[in-house]
Design an enzyme around this catalytic site. Structure first.
Site, PDB file in Angstrom:
ATOM      1  N   ASP A 179     -16.644 -28.654 -29.889  1.00 41.76           N
ATOM      2  CA  ASP A 179     -17.422 -27.911 -28.892  1.00 41.76           C
ATOM      3  C   ASP A 179     -17.483 -28.681 -27.571  1.00 41.76           C
ATOM      4  O   ASP A 179     -17.830 -28.108 -26.536  1.00 41.76           O
ATOM      5  CB  ASP A 179     -18.871 -27.735 -29.386  1.00 41.76           C
ATOM      6  CG  ASP A 179     -19.166 -26.324 -29.861  1.00 41.76           C
ATOM      7  OD1 ASP A 179     -18.485 -25.386 -29.406  1.00 41.76           O
ATOM      8  OD2 ASP A 179     -20.093 -26.173 -30.682  1.00 41.76           O
TER       9      ASP A 179
ATOM     10  N   GLN B 111     -23.569 -24.113 -34.628  1.00 39.08           N
ATOM     11  CA  GLN B 111     -23.824 -22.972 -33.746  1.00 39.08           C
ATOM     12  C   GLN B 111     -25.225 -23.060 -33.141  1.00 39.08           C
ATOM     13  O   GLN B 111     -26.207 -23.302 -33.854  1.00 39.08           O
ATOM     14  CB  GLN B 111     -23.639 -21.653 -34.524  1.00 39.08           C
ATOM     15  CG  GLN B 111     -23.691 -20.399 -33.678  1.00 39.08           C
ATOM     16  CD  GLN B 111     -22.538 -20.291 -32.668  1.00 39.08           C
ATOM     17  OE1 GLN B 111     -21.439 -20.747 -32.903  1.00 39.08           O
ATOM     18  NE2 GLN B 111     -22.806 -19.669 -31.540  1.00 39.08           N
TER      19      GLN B 111
ATOM     20  N   LYS C  22     -15.230 -16.404 -34.898  1.00 33.20           N
ATOM     21  CA  LYS C  22     -14.488 -17.676 -34.907  1.00 33.20           C
ATOM     22  C   LYS C  22     -13.704 -17.816 -36.210  1.00 33.20           C
ATOM     23  O   LYS C  22     -12.549 -18.250 -36.204  1.00 33.20           O
ATOM     24  CB  LYS C  22     -15.457 -18.855 -34.721  1.00 33.20           C
ATOM     25  CG  LYS C  22     -16.001 -18.964 -33.296  1.00 33.20           C
ATOM     26  CD  LYS C  22     -17.154 -19.950 -33.170  1.00 33.20           C
ATOM     27  CE  LYS C  22     -17.785 -19.876 -31.781  1.00 33.20           C
ATOM     28  NZ  LYS C  22     -18.997 -20.681 -31.624  1.00 33.20           N
TER      29      LYS C  22
HETATM   30  N1  GUN Z   1     -23.922 -20.817 -28.702  1.00 33.03           N
HETATM   31  C1  GUN Z   1     -23.464 -20.131 -27.622  1.00 33.03           C
HETATM   32  N2  GUN Z   1     -22.253 -20.597 -27.267  1.00 33.03           N
HETATM   33  C2  GUN Z   1     -21.947 -21.592 -28.122  1.00 33.03           C
HETATM   34  C3  GUN Z   1     -20.813 -22.446 -28.270  1.00 33.03           C
HETATM   35  O1  GUN Z   1     -19.847 -22.409 -27.513  1.00 33.03           O
HETATM   36  N3  GUN Z   1     -20.876 -23.332 -29.288  1.00 33.03           N
HETATM   37  C4  GUN Z   1     -21.955 -23.421 -30.123  1.00 33.03           C
HETATM   38  N4  GUN Z   1     -21.921 -24.355 -31.088  1.00 33.03           N
HETATM   39  N5  GUN Z   1     -23.015 -22.646 -30.015  1.00 33.03           N
HETATM   40  C5  GUN Z   1     -23.003 -21.738 -29.016  1.00 33.03           C
END
Ligand code: GUN
Length: 291
Positions: A119, A96, A52
């Protein structure tokens, strides 16, 4: 068979974002700023957050990673969320997942300011999504919708089977595909671990979205000839064919299912890169709303 190339499609989207960000900077408007909070040392989470950050750099979005130890308490993490909620320089942030077991994930998600919840996990955004109102859409489902759109895959009136009911993918995916939108307007069946006659249900699907978290769960015998197959899974398995000794596979047995499917996403290079592109889109949207 047409390969739905998430890498190529996400590169196109990132190009569009890059141009938009460049325009903002040219007009003396601050570039969008995304932060990611990473708690603990989960290897998959580290990889995602690094990917990211790299994607942000490539399009001109400012990014900051906040790293905390596995032993961080829930109270400490709530303070971090509060700090980020109140940081005027920040357009959006993500925490995350998964978080260490001693931290209540839902409590953390609910503490995030919905206006910075890029998110799309906060109940406010989930509720607005369910009602078809403007909101931050969750990145993976939105990335899949974008792929279906850009590959002109017909969805209206089609049978769409979503396998897996997670809050991050399966559940929102089923909502988006059933909405009065294009893509959308599908007849959706949401399957999960308690579903009876799963094979019969998948056999009826014009579109299969596999988000069950089980390697090669979907096999060729389950899938209808000419179906569109979207693979959300990502699993690192041992392999004697690669230098690293590992390879990435999805929830779909790609080699076999691709012989029957009309459209299929690969792993890697399918849904994964689209998820990141969607997160960048949400960050850009937040920045535009705030400026
Ligand atoms: N863990 C797996 N996919 C995601 C996501 O799209 N966002 C976040 N914050 N954690 C994740």
């Amino acid at each position: 068979m047409v390969l739905i190339d998430g890498k190529k499609t996400s590169a196109e989207i990132k190009d569009e974002i890059k141009k938009d960000v460049a325009k903002m900077i040219d007009n003396d408007i601050a570039a969008p700023h995304l932060a990611a909070v990473l708690v603990g040392a989960d290897p998959a989470s580290q990889t995602y957050v690094t990917a990211k950050e790299k994607a942000c750099q490539n399009v001109g979005i400012t990014s900051t990673i906040y790293r905390y130890s596995e032993n961080t308490t829930e109270e400490e993490l709530l303070k971090v969320v509060d700090f980020l909620n109140n940081d005027p320089e920040l357009d959006g942030f993500i925490v995350q997942l998964p978080l260490p077991k001693h931290i209540d994930e839902q409590k953390i998600i609910e503490a995030i300011n919905p206006e910075k919840d890029v998110d799309g996990f906060h109940p406010m955004n989930v509720g607005r999504m369910a009602l078809g109102l403007d909101c931050f859409l969750p990145a993976t489902p939105n990335g899949i919708m974008e792929m279906l759109k850009r590959y002109n895959i017909p969805t209206s009136g089609k049978n769409c089977v979503v396998i897996g009911r997670s809050h991050i993918v399966g559940s929102p995916m089923s909502i988006l595909m059933s909405q009065k939108t294009e893509p959308g307007n599908a007849t959706v069946t949401l399957c999960h671990s308690r579903t009876e006659n799963l094979k019969d249900i998948i056999a009826q699907a014009d579109i299969v979205i596999a988000a069950i978290g089980s390697p090669h769960f979907v096999t060729a015998d389950m899938v209808k000839e000419g179906a569109t197959v979207i693979d959300v899974g990502i699993h690192r398995v041992k392999s004697d064919k690669t230098k690293s000794g590992f390879r990435l596979i999805g929830d779909v047995d790609f080699d076999e299912v691709s012989k029957k499917a009309a459209h299929i996403t690969p792993v890697p290079g399918g849904v994964g890169p689209m998820t990141i592109a969607s997160l960048l889109l949400n960050t850009l949207k937040s920045a535009k709303q705030k400026r």
